[in-house]
Design a protein around this motif. Structure first.
Motif, PDB file in Angstrom:
ATOM      1  N   ALA A  77      -6.759  74.331   0.600  1.00  0.00           N
ATOM      2  CA  ALA A  77      -6.817  73.418   1.745  1.00  0.00           C
ATOM      3  C   ALA A  77      -8.088  73.651   2.557  1.00  0.00           C
ATOM      4  O   ALA A  77      -8.796  72.694   2.911  1.00  0.00           O
ATOM      5  N   ILE A  78      -8.407  74.901   2.849  1.00  0.00           N
ATOM      6  CA  ILE A  78      -9.615  75.212   3.621  1.00  0.00           C
ATOM      7  C   ILE A  78     -10.858  74.807   2.823  1.00  0.00           C
ATOM      8  O   ILE A  78     -11.798  74.225   3.363  1.00  0.00           O
ATOM      9  N   GLY A  79     -10.856  75.103   1.523  1.00  0.00           N
ATOM     10  CA  GLY A  79     -11.988  74.745   0.671  1.00  0.00           C
ATOM     11  C   GLY A  79     -12.235  73.246   0.637  1.00  0.00           C
ATOM     12  O   GLY A  79     -13.375  72.794   0.634  1.00  0.00           O
ATOM     13  N   SER A  80     -11.168  72.462   0.638  1.00  0.00           N
ATOM     14  CA  SER A  80     -11.346  71.017   0.583  1.00  0.00           C
ATOM     15  C   SER A  80     -11.934  70.464   1.882  1.00  0.00           C
ATOM     16  O   SER A  80     -12.544  69.400   1.881  1.00  0.00           O
ATOM     17  N   VAL A  81     -11.778  71.201   2.971  1.00  0.00           N
ATOM     18  CA  VAL A  81     -12.377  70.784   4.237  1.00  0.00           C
ATOM     19  C   VAL A  81     -13.815  71.296   4.340  1.00  0.00           C
ATOM     20  O   VAL A  81     -14.732  70.540   4.678  1.00  0.00           O
ATOM     21  N   LEU A  82     -14.029  72.564   4.030  1.00  0.00           N
ATOM     22  CA  LEU A  82     -15.363  73.151   4.171  1.00  0.00           C
ATOM     23  C   LEU A  82     -16.331  72.687   3.099  1.00  0.00           C
ATOM     24  O   LEU A  82     -17.539  72.608   3.352  1.00  0.00           O
TER      25      LEU A  82
END
Length: 113
Positions: A98-103
């Motif tokens: 989830a964090i990777g898809s935002v960053l």
């Protein structure tokens, strides 16, 4: 890396290094440091309360090991600890995805990179 960086992930780190077998406190600290290539440094004041809490929760067992004149407490995963570790890993993978898809978002289909 700051100690705050492991907050919320300490249980998973401790359970993970104990997966391969029982370890005493200093060996746990060393294993985390080695696995992280020196990026994570845990302090005794951080891990012992966590180990005691995980033992109270039934995720760890402990016994005393004598080495010469020294006695050390050795910690090992229980079956419940292995299940908790599996849950921690699943939660971690979902969180990092989830964090990777935002960053680092993937380019939209049909757009140039």
């Amino acid at each position: 890396m700051k100690t705050d960086a492991v907050r919320g992930h300490l249980d998973g780190l401790l359970l993970s290094v104990l997966e391969s077998g029982p370890l005493h406190g200093y060996a746990i600290i060393t294993a985390v440091q080695e696995r992280s290539n020196g990026a994570l440094e845990l302090r005794k004041g951080t891990i012992y309360p966590a180990l005691n809490r995980l033992e109270r929760l039934g995720l760890l067992d402990s016994d005393w090991e004598s080495t010469g004149e020294r006695r050390r407490r050795r910690y090992a995963l229980t079956d419940a600890g292995r299940r908790a570790l599996a849950t921690e890993r699943t939660t971690w993978r979902e969180f990092t995805a989830a964090i990777g898809s935002v960053l680092d978002p993937a380019p939209a289909p049909g757009t140039a990179t």
